[in-house]
Design a protein around this motif. Structure first.
Motif, PDB file in Angstrom:
ATOM      1  N   CYS A  71      -7.505   4.012  12.030  1.00 58.49           N
ATOM      2  CA  CYS A  71      -6.860   3.576  10.791  1.00 58.49           C
ATOM      3  C   CYS A  71      -7.822   3.768   9.601  1.00 58.49           C
ATOM      4  N   TYR A  72      -8.945   3.247   9.615  1.00 59.39           N
ATOM      5  CA  TYR A  72     -10.009   3.292   8.598  1.00 59.39           C
ATOM      6  C   TYR A  72     -10.223   4.557   7.934  1.00 59.39           C
ATOM      7  N   VAL A  73     -10.029   5.757   8.632  1.00 58.95           N
ATOM      8  CA  VAL A  73     -10.173   7.178   8.074  1.00 58.95           C
ATOM      9  C   VAL A  73      -8.470   7.732   7.715  1.00 58.95           C
ATOM     10  N   SER A  74      -7.649   6.956   7.722  1.00 57.98           N
ATOM     11  CA  SER A  74      -6.327   7.413   7.550  1.00 57.98           C
ATOM     12  C   SER A  74      -6.068   7.445   5.976  1.00 57.98           C
ATOM     13  N   THR A  75      -5.540   8.587   5.510  1.00 56.11           N
ATOM     14  CA  THR A  75      -5.254   8.808   4.163  1.00 56.11           C
ATOM     15  C   THR A  75      -3.731   8.758   3.794  1.00 56.11           C
ATOM     16  N   LYS A  76      -2.882   8.997   4.840  1.00 53.90           N
ATOM     17  CA  LYS A  76      -1.387   9.180   4.718  1.00 53.90           C
ATOM     18  C   LYS A  76      -0.797   8.043   5.570  1.00 53.90           C
TER      19      LYS A  76
ATOM     20  N   GLN B 143       0.836  -1.074   0.131  1.00 57.04           N
ATOM     21  CA  GLN B 143      -0.078   0.030  -0.129  1.00 57.04           C
ATOM     22  C   GLN B 143       0.699   1.171   0.028  1.00 57.04           C
ATOM     23  N   TYR B 144       2.027   1.347   0.450  1.00 57.30           N
ATOM     24  CA  TYR B 144       2.906   2.198   0.685  1.00 57.30           C
ATOM     25  C   TYR B 144       4.284   2.006   0.207  1.00 57.30           C
TER      26      TYR B 144
ATOM     27  N   LYS C 129      -8.387  -1.813   5.435  1.00 55.20           N
ATOM     28  CA  LYS C 129      -8.857  -0.520   6.454  1.00 55.20           C
ATOM     29  C   LYS C 129     -10.140  -1.128   6.976  1.00 55.20           C
TER      30      LYS C 129
END
Length: 368
Positions: free
Chosen positions: A97-102, A43-44, A169
């Motif tokens: 973590c579900y709303v994390s974008t970075k 993912q990253y 997520k």
């Protein structure tokens, strides 16, 4: 319920059962970070190997390193409040973590917040178990900590299909909801006389005990090696060109072997009453030898056999270690001893992530 402590009584069994379930949730989270390690790498791709390894070791590291903070909460406010606070933090960390974008947001929520919550909750529960049991204390510690590897085995089987169905997520959102049950389990810890009458904050004098300090050094090296195994075992097995189901299976084998040996140890302790420190030292010596052999023997059957042996020998870190701490510091200092011991374990885990990342970047091989 009466606040008086009933040692080895009916409610003690309820506390041990609650501890089993709570440690199952904690263990399921921190000992399956190797699965999320492979996910986060995908993912990253712009994040460094060191950063991802460090983030994935933080839940386990902070589970240990905030031990003194958990000890302060336990001594001041009691085991129940300490456990509920820790459960809230762990649940919020995974859920956010579900709303994390970075990447840095996942680093903070997954690595830091959830890890801090794990550590605070753990000290409260382990302290409570040692206050509710006396005659059967070691057996209670062993049985309740079976929950750690039971949770690891269950999570290892459930997390991969969950990530395929709900995404990574969505899976962390579900795990955050499961972790919220830590608060309900913490409510089972009714105040005891020793909890309500305690006024000390933290016994720094333990750090002047040379035997306790030597135990802390052992804790550091033990967790340095085991953290690398748990974080990179899935990646190591994938590098052997095995299927994903094979390394899911290996984690499950470890968990089952660990649970079995803890039960067997509890029976041996009850019948024979061996010296806990000898059992502890001998088992960890064997585990060290197995860790050396693991990357060298790449045959699938041998790997499963070695992982099973590793599960058996490492089982002493979930029961006998508490007994050794109790022997060194005494019942009145058990929460402080656990707190400082957790810091020593955390130091090993904290070094493991960046060190493993650097070794991989230098060699591009996980068996290094």
């Amino acid at each position: 319920m009466d606040c008086k402590q009933v040692t080895d009584g009916p409610w003690s069994i309820a506390v041990a059962l609650a501890s089993f379930l709570a440690q199952g949730i904690l263990g399921g989270h921190v000992y399956t970070t190797g699965i999320f390690y492979t996910i986060f790498k995908q993912q990253y791709p712009g994040a460094s190997e060191v950063a991802i390894s460090w983030m994935c070791t933080l839940p386990l590291t902070l589970w240990f390193i905030v031990g003194p903070l958990g000890s302060i909460f336990t001594n001041r406010y009691g085991c129940r409040i300490c456990s509920v606070i820790g459960g809230l933090l762990a649940s919020f960390g995974l859920t956010l973590c579900y709303v994390s974008t970075k990447f840095y947001m996942v680093f903070v929520f997954y690595g830091l917040l959830a890890g801090i919550g794990n550590g605070i909750h753990y000290v409260g529960f382990v302290t409570a178990v040692n206050r509710y049991f006396k005659k059967y204390r070691l057996i209670a510690n062993i049985i309740s900590t079976i929950g750690v590897t039971f949770g690891m085995a269950v999570y290892a089987a459930l997390v991969p299909p969950m990530t395929e169905t709900f995404g990574w997520k969505g899976t962390l959102l579900i795990l955050g909801g499961i972790s919220f049950n830590l608060c309900a389990l913490g409510c089972a810890l009714f105040p005891t006389v020793s909890q309500s009458s305690s006024s000390k904050v933290l016994n720094i004098g333990l750090l002047r005990d040379k035997y306790f300090l030597l135990f802390g050094v052992q804790y550091l090296f033990c967790n340095l090696s085991s953290s690398m195994i748990f974080l990179h075992l899935p990646a190591l097995l994938l590098s052997f060109e095995t299927g994903a189901s094979y390394w899911f299976f290996s984690l499950t084998v470890y968990g089952i072997a660990n649970c079995f040996m803890k039960v067997l140890y509890s029976v041996i302790v009850y019948l024979r009453k061996p010296d806990s420190s000898i059992v502890y030292t001998g088992s960890l010596t064997i585990s060290g030898i197995v860790m050396i052999l693991l990357p060298a023997l790449q045959n699938q059957v041998w790997v499963i056999v070695l992982v099973a042996i590793l599960g058996c020998t490492c089982s002493v870190t979930g029961g006998h270690n508490v007994e050794v701490i109790l022997y060194l510091v005494g019942q009145e200092n058990v929460s402080d001893g656990l707190g400082f011991g957790q810091v020593a374990k955390a130091s090993g885990s904290l070094l493991a992530g960046p060190l493993a990342g650097l070794l991989y970047e230098a060699s591009r091989r996980y068996d290094t």
